[in-house]
Scaffold this active site. Structure first.
Site, short mmCIF file in Angstrom:
data_model
loop_
_atom_site.label_atom_id
_atom_site.label_comp_id
_atom_site.label_asym_id
_atom_site.label_seq_id
_atom_site.Cartn_x
_atom_site.Cartn_y
_atom_site.Cartn_z
CG ASN A 94 -18.03 2.98 7.43
OD1 ASN A 94 -19.22 3.10 7.11
ND2 ASN A 94 -17.05 3.22 6.59
CB SER B 226 -14.23 5.64 4.71
OG SER B 226 -14.70 6.84 4.13
CE1 TYR C 57 -2.94 -3.13 0.44
CE2 TYR C 57 -3.54 -2.38 2.61
CZ TYR C 57 -3.66 -3.29 1.58
OH TYR C 57 -4.52 -4.36 1.73
CB ILE D 183 -10.36 -4.24 7.89
CG1 ILE D 183 -10.29 -5.27 6.73
CG2 ILE D 183 -9.81 -4.85 9.15
CD1 ILE D 183 -8.84 -5.67 6.36
NE ARG E 4 -19.33 7.38 2.19
CZ ARG E 4 -19.15 7.17 0.90
NH1 ARG E 4 -17.96 6.82 0.43
NH2 ARG E 4 -20.15 7.29 0.05
N1 LIG Z 1 -5.53 -8.86 1.80
C1 LIG Z 1 -5.91 -8.37 0.63
O1 LIG Z 1 -5.57 -8.88 -0.44
C2 LIG Z 1 -6.79 -7.16 0.63
C3 LIG Z 1 -7.44 -6.79 -0.57
C4 LIG Z 1 -8.29 -5.69 -0.53
C5 LIG Z 1 -8.48 -4.99 0.66
N2 LIG Z 1 -7.80 -5.34 1.80
C6 LIG Z 1 -7.94 -4.57 3.06
O2 LIG Z 1 -9.32 -4.44 3.36
C7 LIG Z 1 -9.66 -3.07 3.48
C8 LIG Z 1 -11.09 -2.85 3.04
O3 LIG Z 1 -11.31 -3.25 1.72
P1 LIG Z 1 -11.42 -2.22 0.50
O4 LIG Z 1 -10.70 -0.95 0.79
O5 LIG Z 1 -11.03 -2.98 -0.72
O6 LIG Z 1 -12.97 -1.97 0.35
P2 LIG Z 1 -14.20 -1.54 1.28
O7 LIG Z 1 -13.75 -1.15 2.64
O8 LIG Z 1 -15.22 -2.58 1.09
O9 LIG Z 1 -14.75 -0.28 0.50
C9 LIG Z 1 -14.06 0.93 0.39
C10 LIG Z 1 -14.91 1.77 -0.56
O10 LIG Z 1 -16.21 1.98 0.02
C11 LIG Z 1 -16.43 3.38 0.19
N3 LIG Z 1 -17.12 3.55 1.46
C12 LIG Z 1 -16.62 3.57 2.71
N4 LIG Z 1 -17.58 3.73 3.63
C13 LIG Z 1 -18.74 3.80 2.96
C14 LIG Z 1 -20.09 3.96 3.36
N5 LIG Z 1 -20.42 4.10 4.65
N6 LIG Z 1 -21.05 3.99 2.39
C15 LIG Z 1 -20.71 3.86 1.09
N7 LIG Z 1 -19.44 3.69 0.64
C16 LIG Z 1 -18.47 3.66 1.58
C17 LIG Z 1 -15.05 4.01 0.17
O11 LIG Z 1 -15.09 5.32 -0.36
P3 LIG Z 1 -14.54 6.59 0.50
O12 LIG Z 1 -13.12 6.31 0.84
O13 LIG Z 1 -14.72 7.73 -0.46
O14 LIG Z 1 -15.44 6.69 1.70
C18 LIG Z 1 -14.30 3.10 -0.80
O15 LIG Z 1 -14.59 3.46 -2.14
C19 LIG Z 1 -8.61 -2.39 2.58
O16 LIG Z 1 -8.56 -1.00 2.78
C20 LIG Z 1 -7.39 -3.15 2.97
O17 LIG Z 1 -6.90 -2.70 4.23
C21 LIG Z 1 -6.98 -6.44 1.79
#
Ligand SMILES: NC(=O)c1ccc[n+]([C@@H]2O[C@H](COP(=O)([O-])OP(=O)(O)OC[C@H]3O[C@@H](n4cnc5c(N)ncnc54)[C@H](OP(=O)(O)O)[C@@H]3O)[C@@H](O)[C@H]2O)c1
Length: 242
Positions: A221, A212, A37, A209, A217
């Site tokens: 959350n 945002s 990251y 996890i 948010r």
């Molecule tokens: N191990 C792995 O391979 C792997 C892969 C992917 C992710 N991860 C970890 O998991 C974490 C979470 O997954 P992710 O970042 O892929 O996706 P996520 O948390 O499912 O979604 C993030 C997205 O949702 C939006 N969002 C946040 N809160 C919201 C709400 N209350 N209502 C509507 N939309 C909302 C965010 O936009 P805004 O930022 O504009 O709010 C962003 O576009 C990552 O950050 C990372 O730490 C790990």
């Protein structure tokens, strides 16, 4: 390991500092980052800016597959960037080509005190068993793509049977936040559908996890983790599984 953590993927180093600080101010006590990251330094600055004791925050980072053979050096770089003596959890981010050899190095780092716990990410149950069979050490955690739509009771039970914590990622990206079932449950609690998704993970004992970059948010959350769903509501959300 707190069931609620703060995701930081796709936050720049600068954004990660502000967002980590905001998350810790909002009550999160767990932050998820990774070498890939490129924001560990920002996460570390956010951690220090919060004024919290290091031991009060659970910090996870991850080893990318292209660092195979350079595991220890990579963890030391992570610790330096985060400015911590040890991480709480070090995960193998994706399966490397020689997963057993990498796992032995990861376990050694834990034995040497550089990581309090060690685990993997994006592994199947069979992949977990391969590590246990080869080394006698089962990963403490498997971080996988997970949400109501991806819910699989057999996969959840398989982790529980092995004593492996199921940590879900991308809870919102893999969810239709306009789904009528989520809308109905959210309305019953005067909550948002995103909060119901967080609450559903906590009700099952899955680590969640959400990421945002937006302060409101981040706060909202986290409030989802304090929402208590009824058993019927949990079962209804289970039904979103595809
Ligand atoms: N191990 C792995 O391979 C792997 C892969 C992917 C992710 N991860 C970890 O998991 C974490 C979470 O997954 P992710 O970042 O892929 O996706 P996520 O948390 O499912 O979604 C993030 C997205 O949702 C939006 N969002 C946040 N809160 C919201 C709400 N209350 N209502 C509507 N939309 C909302 C965010 O936009 P805004 O930022 O504009 O709010 C962003 O576009 C990552 O950050 C990372 O730490 C790990």
């Amino acid at each position: 390991m707190p069931l609620l953590g703060f995701g930081t993927w796709q936050l720049s180093d600068e954004e990660a500092e502000t967002a980590t600080r905001a998350a810790l101010d909002a009550g999160y006590r767990h932050v998820d980052t990774a070498t890939m990251y490129r924001n560990e330094a920002g996460v570390g600055r956010g951690l220090r800016a919060s004024g919290l004791d290091r031991d009060d925050v659970f910090v996870t980072t991850k080893l990318p597959p292209d660092r195979e053979g350079r595991e220890r050096e990579t963890l030391e770089q992570s610790l330096a960037a985060l400015d911590v003596d040890a991480v709480d959890l070090w995960l193998v981010h994706w399966m490397p080509s020689d997963s057993v050899a990498v796992w032995r190095e990861v376990v050694r780092a834990r034995e040497d005190g550089l990581a309090r716990e060690v685990g993997v990410s994006n592994y199947t149950l069979a992949d977990l068993d391969e590590l246990t069979d080869a080394t006698g050490v089962t990963p403490a955690v498997n971080q996988i793509r997970w949400s109501p739509a991806l819910y699989d009771a057999d996969v959840a039970a398989g982790h529980a049977e092995r004593g492996v914590v199921l940590e879900g990622y991308s809870p919102f990206k893999t969810t239709d936040l306009g789904h009528p079932v989520l809308e109905r449950v959210a309305a019953a609690h005067d909550a948002t559908t995103a909060q119901v998704v967080v609450a559903w993970h906590v009700a099952h004992g899955f680590v969640v996890i959400p990421k945002s970059a937006q302060p409101e948010r981040i706060v909202a959350n986290a409030a989802g983790a304090r929402l208590a769903l009824t058993d019927d509501e949990v079962r209804a959300v289970d039904g979103l599984a595809i």
